[in-house]
Design a protein around this motif. Structure first.
Motif, mmCIF file in Angstrom:
data_model
loop_
_atom_site.group_PDB
_atom_site.id
_atom_site.type_symbol
_atom_site.label_atom_id
_atom_site.label_comp_id
_atom_site.label_asym_id
_atom_site.label_seq_id
_atom_site.Cartn_x
_atom_site.Cartn_y
_atom_site.Cartn_z
ATOM 1 N N ARG A 247 1.667 -5.203 7.246
ATOM 2 C CA ARG A 247 2.539 -4.138 7.752
ATOM 3 C C ARG A 247 3.724 -4.710 8.515
ATOM 4 O O ARG A 247 4.857 -4.222 8.393
ATOM 5 N N ARG B 286 0.820 -1.209 0.000
ATOM 6 C CA ARG B 286 0.000 0.000 0.000
ATOM 7 C C ARG B 286 0.855 1.261 0.000
ATOM 8 O O ARG B 286 0.425 2.323 -0.463
ATOM 9 N N SER B 287 2.079 1.160 0.517
ATOM 10 C CA SER B 287 2.979 2.318 0.554
ATOM 11 C C SER B 287 3.807 2.457 -0.720
ATOM 12 O O SER B 287 4.626 3.366 -0.823
#
Length: 401
Positions: free
Chosen positions: A361, A185-186
């Motif tokens: 994450r 997502r980053s």
């Protein structure tokens, strides 16, 4: 007077040399866009300088491929969007000094020859027009089009160096170039993460002085799947390790951990089967002609009857799991099997290691950590030591060889 002439000469020389230096650099694609409707769609590439392009089509699935020698894509380009005739398109490096745009469609398309327009400031635009066509016309174009020589255009095959008696390890960083693999997502890309880890593993193995190492790629370039296997076989590798990092949907963020895969005609579970299907699409993503693939696959599957390779692959997978579980968080189902193309070598023990999930994450924090890479590479080196120690011992005792 002489001093003024010297200064004038230097200024004039700079005016000549600077453009020459710029011309030696590859053109940069600064923007891409789709224009048009379901009757005719145009793909436009904005560049900071002129470049040559050629177009061809591929079937199963329908693809239009735009080859761009010596062009690079700006790193801040937005994600490509679909259009009326275009299901998706992507771009990136296909081999050193060669880039590509691959356009996917749900129906056969005709593609006109690329048009190059150069502006007064030296910038340029390459455009290609697409329109619907019949299946018959598409297949005729396909037959008349140029045959793509992927074997010649793939990354230069590395050759091993060092003492011949040392075991040779082939490390295969997954994806690369136009095939970016999973994305976090980053914005972190699987192809970058696994290349960094593979380099760390290579350096750790070489530091022991006990092994030779060949990388299937050591830069951001695309290498076809069968070429990766060929590199291992041509170098007579003793072990093949393919390195990847998976990704799950945003609703499965709690799924994490490393998984070790070996080859099997029948996947150990549905998740393994889906992952193998996804990874085996790499050549399609890069616009590779797969017309000759069935015979290649058939011959490899026949070779897989060699029981020795399967036994050694399974043995290394178990050894690797035992060694790395103390330094790498493992998936709840860490040992699996599926029909990965890169594992289909008849005579090289092979495993595919998914380091973790780009969608997690916690995993991503580790995958992008240099200290974690060093620890994990050390644990993997210990597994390689154990594998070859045990293998040499079994061979000296008259075991399988």
């Amino acid at each position: 007077m002489l001093a003024r002439l010297a200064v004038l000469f230097l200024i004039m020389a700079g005016c000549v040399i600077a453009p020459m230096a710029r011309a030696a650099q590859p053109a940069v694609v600064t923007a891409t866009r789709l224009e048009g409707d379901a009757q005719r769609t145009r793909l436009v590439l904005e560049l900071d300088g002129p470049a040559q392009a050629r177009v061809f089509t591929l079937a199963d699935p329908y693809r239009v491929v735009l080859d761009l020698p010596d062009v690079v894509f700006a790193p801040d380009l937005p994600e490509p969007s679909a259009g009326p005739l275009v299901a998706a398109y992507r771009y990136g490096l296909i081999a050193p000094g060669r880039s590509r745009v691959v356009i996917d469609s749900d129906k056969p398309l005709s593609a006109e020859q690329p048009q190059l327009l150069i502006d007064e400031d030296g910038s340029a635009r390459i455009s290609i027009d697409l329109a619907p066509t019949s299946e018959v016309a598409f297949m005729q174009t396909l037959r008349e089009g140029p045959k793509l020589q992927e074997e010649e255009s793939a990354a230069e095959e590395p050759k091993a160096e060092g003492a011949e008696h040392k075991p040779l390890i082939t490390i295969d960083p997954g994806h690369g170039g136009i095939d970016s693999g999973a994305r976090s997502r980053s914005g972190d890309l699987e192809k970058d993460v696994v290349l960094q880890f593979s380099r760390a593993l290579r350096d750790r193995l070489l530091a022991t002085g006990r092994y030779r190492v060949v990388m299937t790629r050591d830069n951001d370039s695309f290498v076809p799947l069968k070429k990766r296997v060929k590199i291992a076989r041509d170098n007579q590798a003793n072990l093949f390790i393919s390195v990847h990092a998976d990704s799950m949907s945003s609703t499965a963020e709690d799924v994490r951990g490393a998984t070790i895969y070996t080859l099997s005609d029948k996947a150990s579970d549905r998740e393994a089967e889906k992952l193998a299907e996804k990874e085996n699409r790499a050549d399609i993503i890069a616009g590779v002609d797969l017309a000759d693939e069935p015979d290649e696959v058939a011959s490899i599957l026949i070779d897989l009857a060699h029981r020795e390779t399967k036994v050694f692959s399974s043995r290394f997978a178990q050894t690797l799991h035992g060694s790395i579980k103390s330094s790498i968080t493992m998936n709840k189902n860490p040992l699996r099997s599926a029909g990965f193309m890169v594992l289909k070598s008849s005579d090289v023990p092979s495993v595919l290691l998914e380091l973790g999930y780009m969608s997690s994450r916690d995993d991503l924090k580790l995958l992008t950590s240099r200290s974690w890479r060093e620890r994990a590479a050390t644990s993997m080196t210990e597994a390689v030591d154990a594998f070859f120690g045990a293998r040499q011992g079994s061979e000296s005792e008259g075991g399988v060889n």
